[in-house]
Design a protein around this motif. Structure first.
Motif, PDB file in Angstrom:
ATOM      1  N   ALA A 109     -13.532   7.919  -6.598  1.00 41.13           N
ATOM      2  CA  ALA A 109     -12.241   7.978  -7.371  1.00 41.13           C
ATOM      3  C   ALA A 109     -11.871   9.249  -7.520  1.00 41.13           C
ATOM      4  O   ALA A 109     -10.609   9.574  -7.883  1.00 41.13           O
ATOM      5  CB  ALA A 109     -12.394   7.300  -8.848  1.00 41.13           C
ATOM      6  N   HIS A 131      -6.372  -5.042   2.583  1.00 45.10           N
ATOM      7  CA  HIS A 131      -6.000  -3.635   2.714  1.00 45.10           C
ATOM      8  C   HIS A 131      -6.898  -2.830   1.873  1.00 45.10           C
ATOM      9  O   HIS A 131      -6.704  -2.498   0.530  1.00 45.10           O
ATOM     10  CB  HIS A 131      -4.596  -3.389   2.000  1.00 45.10           C
ATOM     11  N   ASN A 169      -3.787 -13.583 -14.896  1.00 43.39           N
ATOM     12  CA  ASN A 169      -3.317 -12.288 -14.589  1.00 43.39           C
ATOM     13  C   ASN A 169      -2.609 -11.681 -15.623  1.00 43.39           C
ATOM     14  O   ASN A 169      -1.573 -10.753 -15.656  1.00 43.39           O
ATOM     15  CB  ASN A 169      -2.358 -12.520 -13.513  1.00 43.39           C
ATOM     16  N   THR A 170      -2.874 -12.147 -17.105  1.00 39.94           N
ATOM     17  CA  THR A 170      -2.336 -11.310 -18.147  1.00 39.94           C
ATOM     18  C   THR A 170      -3.586 -10.936 -19.019  1.00 39.94           C
ATOM     19  O   THR A 170      -4.774 -11.639 -19.086  1.00 39.94           O
ATOM     20  CB  THR A 170      -1.304 -12.071 -18.926  1.00 39.94           C
ATOM     21  N   SER A 190       0.901   0.814 -11.945  1.00 37.77           N
ATOM     22  CA  SER A 190       1.244  -0.399 -11.837  1.00 37.77           C
ATOM     23  C   SER A 190       2.268  -1.005 -12.732  1.00 37.77           C
ATOM     24  O   SER A 190       2.934  -1.981 -12.535  1.00 37.77           O
ATOM     25  CB  SER A 190       0.066  -1.315 -11.469  1.00 37.77           C
ATOM     26  N   THR A 199       0.935  -1.093   0.073  1.00 42.37           N
ATOM     27  CA  THR A 199       0.018  -0.118  -0.026  1.00 42.37           C
ATOM     28  C   THR A 199       0.859   1.150   0.068  1.00 42.37           C
ATOM     29  O   THR A 199       2.139   1.113   0.314  1.00 42.37           O
ATOM     30  CB  THR A 199      -1.118   0.182   1.314  1.00 42.37           C
ATOM     31  N   THR A 248      -4.471  -0.241 -23.143  1.00 40.28           N
ATOM     32  CA  THR A 248      -3.474   0.730 -22.550  1.00 40.28           C
ATOM     33  C   THR A 248      -2.662   1.267 -23.441  1.00 40.28           C
ATOM     34  O   THR A 248      -1.559   2.048 -23.232  1.00 40.28           O
ATOM     35  CB  THR A 248      -2.914  -0.168 -21.311  1.00 40.28           C
ATOM     36  N   LEU A 270       2.242   4.269  -7.456  1.00 44.46           N
ATOM     37  CA  LEU A 270       1.357   5.010  -8.394  1.00 44.46           C
ATOM     38  C   LEU A 270       0.898   4.525  -9.698  1.00 44.46           C
ATOM     39  O   LEU A 270      -0.425   4.297  -9.915  1.00 44.46           O
ATOM     40  CB  LEU A 270       2.103   6.505  -8.882  1.00 44.46           C
ATOM     41  N   THR A 296      -1.937   9.443  -7.329  1.00 45.10           N
ATOM     42  CA  THR A 296      -3.013   9.069  -8.388  1.00 45.10           C
ATOM     43  C   THR A 296      -4.550   9.980  -7.886  1.00 45.10           C
ATOM     44  O   THR A 296      -5.485   9.847  -8.453  1.00 45.10           O
ATOM     45  CB  THR A 296      -3.475   7.703  -8.217  1.00 45.10           C
ATOM     46  N   ARG A 332      -8.143  -6.106 -17.017  1.00 44.43           N
ATOM     47  CA  ARG A 332      -6.870  -5.804 -17.026  1.00 44.43           C
ATOM     48  C   ARG A 332      -6.297  -4.499 -17.699  1.00 44.43           C
ATOM     49  O   ARG A 332      -5.046  -4.334 -17.843  1.00 44.43           O
ATOM     50  CB  ARG A 332      -6.145  -7.002 -18.001  1.00 44.43           C
ATOM     51  N   LEU A 333      -7.144  -3.491 -17.506  1.00 47.36           N
ATOM     52  CA  LEU A 333      -6.688  -2.297 -18.153  1.00 47.36           C
ATOM     53  C   LEU A 333      -6.294  -1.461 -17.011  1.00 47.36           C
ATOM     54  O   LEU A 333      -4.952  -1.075 -16.821  1.00 47.36           O
ATOM     55  CB  LEU A 333      -7.818  -1.674 -19.105  1.00 47.36           C
ATOM     56  N   ALA A 334      -7.153  -0.844 -16.259  1.00 44.51           N
ATOM     57  CA  ALA A 334      -6.728  -0.386 -14.764  1.00 44.51           C
ATOM     58  C   ALA A 334      -6.477  -1.313 -13.756  1.00 44.51           C
ATOM     59  O   ALA A 334      -7.247  -2.143 -13.667  1.00 44.51           O
ATOM     60  CB  ALA A 334      -7.842   0.888 -14.485  1.00 44.51           C
ATOM     61  N   SER A 335      -5.763  -0.843 -12.727  1.00 48.71           N
ATOM     62  CA  SER A 335      -5.378  -1.794 -11.990  1.00 48.71           C
ATOM     63  C   SER A 335      -6.327  -1.357 -10.569  1.00 48.71           C
ATOM     64  O   SER A 335      -6.779  -2.134  -9.878  1.00 48.71           O
ATOM     65  CB  SER A 335      -3.941  -1.943 -11.162  1.00 48.71           C
ATOM     66  N   PRO A 346      -8.205   4.638  -9.183  1.00 45.57           N
ATOM     67  CA  PRO A 346      -7.125   5.857  -8.943  1.00 45.57           C
ATOM     68  C   PRO A 346      -6.230   5.836 -10.210  1.00 45.57           C
ATOM     69  O   PRO A 346      -5.695   7.000 -10.517  1.00 45.57           O
ATOM     70  CB  PRO A 346      -6.276   5.656  -7.742  1.00 45.57           C
ATOM     71  N   MET A 347      -6.112   4.784 -10.985  1.00 47.64           N
ATOM     72  CA  MET A 347      -5.318   4.663 -12.158  1.00 47.64           C
ATOM     73  C   MET A 347      -6.392   4.816 -13.687  1.00 47.64           C
ATOM     74  O   MET A 347      -5.855   4.766 -14.498  1.00 47.64           O
ATOM     75  CB  MET A 347      -4.506   3.511 -12.160  1.00 47.64           C
ATOM     76  N   PRO A 361     -11.398  10.398 -14.849  1.00 51.03           N
ATOM     77  CA  PRO A 361     -11.105  11.750 -14.130  1.00 51.03           C
ATOM     78  C   PRO A 361     -10.529  12.856 -15.141  1.00 51.03           C
ATOM     79  O   PRO A 361     -10.950  13.793 -15.284  1.00 51.03           O
ATOM     80  CB  PRO A 361     -10.210  11.604 -13.012  1.00 51.03           C
ATOM     81  N   ASP A 411      -7.255  12.821  -7.553  1.00 53.12           N
ATOM     82  CA  ASP A 411      -7.923  13.868  -8.071  1.00 53.12           C
ATOM     83  C   ASP A 411      -8.675  14.757  -7.373  1.00 53.12           C
ATOM     84  O   ASP A 411      -9.719  14.594  -6.813  1.00 53.12           O
ATOM     85  CB  ASP A 411      -8.913  12.987  -9.225  1.00 53.12           C
ATOM     86  N   PRO A 436       2.235   0.687 -19.123  1.00 52.33           N
ATOM     87  CA  PRO A 436       1.212   1.204 -19.955  1.00 52.33           C
ATOM     88  C   PRO A 436       0.013   1.933 -19.229  1.00 52.33           C
ATOM     89  O   PRO A 436      -0.779   2.470 -19.682  1.00 52.33           O
ATOM     90  CB  PRO A 436       0.319  -0.480 -20.131  1.00 52.33           C
ATOM     91  N   MET A 437       0.007   1.984 -17.952  1.00 51.19           N
ATOM     92  CA  MET A 437      -0.742   2.704 -17.131  1.00 51.19           C
ATOM     93  C   MET A 437      -0.150   4.069 -16.602  1.00 51.19           C
ATOM     94  O   MET A 437      -0.969   5.057 -15.957  1.00 51.19           O
ATOM     95  CB  MET A 437      -1.255   2.073 -16.130  1.00 51.19           C
ATOM     96  N   ARG A 480      -4.224  15.423 -15.909  1.00 47.84           N
ATOM     97  CA  ARG A 480      -5.713  15.507 -15.859  1.00 47.84           C
ATOM     98  C   ARG A 480      -6.260  16.761 -15.779  1.00 47.84           C
ATOM     99  O   ARG A 480      -7.674  16.953 -15.965  1.00 47.84           O
ATOM    100  CB  ARG A 480      -6.213  14.640 -14.461  1.00 47.84           C
TER     101      ARG A 480
END
Lengths: 500, 500
Positions: free
Chosen positions: B448, B63, B195-196, A406, A196, B351, A404, A351, B403-406, B409-410, B414, A353, A409-410, A380
């Protein structure tokens, strides 16, 4: 009916309009034929490696992909010879290989170490060494940190602690591993143990806390700085703006006396810089190193304010607006004294906003920051993107280890590049992440986008010089030196990887 | 010297300039006092819950944080009563609870099931059931899929297979779990096993492959569609544009004959829609459901083209440009026949930057797409953002499970909201992800961003109606109905959570 040919023409012009803000587009028409060819070569290599290197499975890396979590994928990435321009955002105390610093420490007879809790296999990762230079070698009846009779909290000479480190914990080698681990972050810690934002920042803090008593020893500091310059040069970096945290008032001398003031730190920095410059001159490589400057900053949680950046986790510390009155006064005082110490703020390293860390971007810009450190959330904000495109510059690092992005690509970087915001790639704390130099950073940027080509990397390197705090004349010299090396690099690609 | 007061004024005006493109800013001055108050209430609740709900540890969720991986955090999120406007992008065959569909299947005597490999504890997750309606109950000497004497690949009536499912594999309950698991994705699969991008798309495909033989049975389809409408209404959605994949030429009738053509599917859809409308009228809730439309699409890998969207993983299938000539001809034919079947393309669900899937955005826009499905990479393209702000609209779903945003916040959302791009939140394949309705989606968006408030959610809901394919008059009616319900919702917040 729209013919396919008409459609294709519209399409080319739309794509062009969309990408026309990119920095490398300003000079695309000036590229040499050789650069165009080299650009094609490296794009082909990228496509080939996406299949051959990144689709293979490695014993320790089950599903690699271009731009994956950096610490995991690092071992797949190779070094390049590209000239990188300037490194504008790096914290000096985290820029040299931890192994190297430990070797320097071993040479100091006054260097001691202690622990406050009994060491065991299961607590090695959290029961960390404390280092301290002491006036003279402490006589201790016990020579080992791991001996049952070791009085917890008492100082033992480093060399003894190392030689007598319990064989159960790996002996001398285990001791080195333990020390190095306490001053760096490994993949399983980054993506597992400290998963975290709060936890990884805590580990991040403990790393600095451990290493600072090695770093703040004049003879270590001196050789550390030298190694910093040498390793940056080896990586193709020709100018550095390093950051020193001046919270500790005094550094420790070789005699173990805590009496070396800030002024001397800067003198050492300059002296070593000049020695390295001479060294390069003598090798006929004067153009490869143009020097370095120190940037001073203070921790965000300190009240007295004498520097020009504030550092610490933006998400939990006070935001810039909290210090606005003091910062405005600081600017005013500079005018009165006719000095110029520009603000170069950390901002938007988040991350979030609309959170305080994100809102720091507004304040950094309003306070006239010369650059934005990180700016991870900048993309943003349409108005701020516009402002930065016109006059600003963002320093970026991968920011992925600190939770921030992962993976690449992000990462928001492609959004900023497409919007034409000038960007300088920075390594920030390379020692802790094991990413010395800027090669890794340029590589990650290169594979994160199909739009990005060799000329993008060139534009990034040029911008790092363009937006440095170098004076006009120095800057021109640096840019000219860069162009020479850039052309050599193009030649190298053509000769090494071009049609045979 | 700039006074702090001057600075504060500059600051407010910069923040305002930066956020002024946001859709809800257009109507901020029109908000009722009650909405302003309700907005403050929900922001306070969000801040409180960030501490009380999201900082607590849960037995199965170590978490949690606001906007975390959706499948993991789902159980913490509660349902809301907010009217959501329209749902514009959802694949009909993945919109109803998998449990519910299985219950419908159990009622069909002609429904059979088989496996091709012996079932065991260790292969339950990958050895999936195949379903099929057969003309009459098949006589089988073996009644259990798990009996040693079961002839692999032979059809067994569903009810028998269920009743005689081996107790070692959980008996009848284990059978249900196995079937449901084969048609949905759970957190450990989403974030661990698959996970891919490639693996999760493969699992995603197998889910559809399993469920399609239940979905394509007229009596099941009929009740499925009814449940779809009812559950959407219960969640506050008042209009739906559902997508049906017309690759299968015929649906199976109650008699097990494979002879129900597309025309009948659409008749069933309309008949059930009218029945549900009547049902709502009779309950005095006519304003809550304005109807639904079907959108047709074809899989990307099919050559013949008769529909108006192409679907499938954009990263591995042919891009839009590949079909450009056929798509241009399709538009031309529409003009000749005086029909209007607008394109509503999937594009930019990636991505990647400058990859084929990303470049689909240019083609979707040039081909005049009415909306963009996903547009996950849109925010990186300044020119396309401008175009979409002026006339376009993006459909969004969380895209995090694929699998695009984890995590939120990513998510690029926004960035689009700050740039004033109209957005409609869509659930895409809610059944597979277990996120029925749009409540979860609105909730994720709300937490978010600190900029996002109640009025942002209202603006998103209104835009989903505004940018639907409803005719002018229907649209006005839908918007008027929305405003009535929105005001009721504001009242509800004030009464339920306001100052007592």
């Amino acid at each position: 009916m729209t013919s396919l040919a008409d459609y294709q023409a519209q399409r080319i012009s739309l794509i062009d309009a969309d990408l026309s803000l990119r920095r490398e587009y300003l000079t695309l028409h000036l590229r040499s034929d050789k650069e165009v060819e080299a650009d094609k070569i490296v794009r082909d290599i990228r496509a080939l490696e996406a299949e051959t290197i990144w689709k293979a499975d490695y014993p320790s890396i089950p599903h690699p992909f271009p731009g994956m979590e950096f610490l995991t994928g690092k071992s797949i990435i190779m070094k390049t010879k590209m000239p990188k321009g300037a490194l504008l955002h790096a914290h000096l105390d985290a820029t040299v290989d931890v192994d190297f610093m430990l070797e320097l420490a071993k040479k100091q007879p006054g260097m001691h170490v202690r622990v406050r809790h009994p060491l065991s296999k299961s607590n090695l990762a959290t029961n960390l060494p404390e280092f301290r230079m002491l006036p003279q070698e402490q006589l201790s009846s016990v020579n080992s940190l791991t001996d049952l009779s070791y009085p917890l909290g008492s100082w033992i000479p480093l060399e003894n602690a190392r030689s007598f480190f319990s064989s159960e914990l790996g002996g001398a080698e285990g001791f080195d591993k333990w020390c190095i681990g306490s001053m760096s972050i490994n993949p399983s810690e980054a993506y597992g143990t400290y998963n975290t934002l709060e936890k990884i920042w805590k580990k991040f803090g403990s790393v600095f806390q451990t290493s600072t008593n090695l770093f703040h020893v004049e003879p270590i500091f001196t050789e550390y700085v030298r190694q910093f310059f040498r390793s940056m040069i080896a990586d193709g970096i020709s100018y550095v703006e390093a950051r020193i945290n001046f919270t500790a008032k005094l550094m420790c001398g070789a005699d173990g006396q805590n009496n070396v003031p800030h002024r001397v730190w800067l003198q050492v920095f300059e002296k070593v810089m000049n020695e390295v410059k001479d060294e390069m001159m003598q090798q006929g490589r004067g153009g490869e190193f143009l020097g370095a400057r120190v940037r001073i900053f203070l921790f965000r949680f300190l009240a007295g304010l004498t520097g020009f950046d504030l550092v610490g986790p933006e998400n939990t510390m006070q935001p810039l607006i909290y210090y606005a009155e003091q910062l405005l006064r600081f600017q005013e005082r500079q005018k009165e004294e006719s000095v110029d110490i520009p603000f170069i703020f950390h901002a938007g390293e988040t991350t979030g906003d609309g959170t305080e860390a994100d809102i720091n971007l507004y304040d950094a810009i309003l306070l006239g920051t010369k650059r934005i450190g990180h700016g991870y959330s900048l993309h943003r904000h349409p108005k701020l993107v516009e402002t930065c495109r016109q006059k600003g510059l963002t320093g970026f690092d991968r920011n992925e280890i600190l939770r921030l992005a992962s993976s690449m690509p992000m990462h928001p970087l492609p959004a900023l590049l497409n919007n034409g915001v000038p960007v300088a790639l920075c390594s920030d704390d390379p020692a802790i992440f094991g990413s010395m130099g800027l090669t890794y950073d340029f590589f990650q940027v290169f594979i994160a986008s199909e739009i990005t080509g060799l000329s993008t990397l060139g534009a990034l390197a040029r911008d790092s010089i363009e937006f440095s705090t170098l004076e006009k004349e120095e800057k021109e010299r640096a840019l000219a030196a860069f162009e020479r090396r850039w052309n050599e690099f193009i030649e190298y690609i053509l000769v090494e990887y071009g049609r045979k």
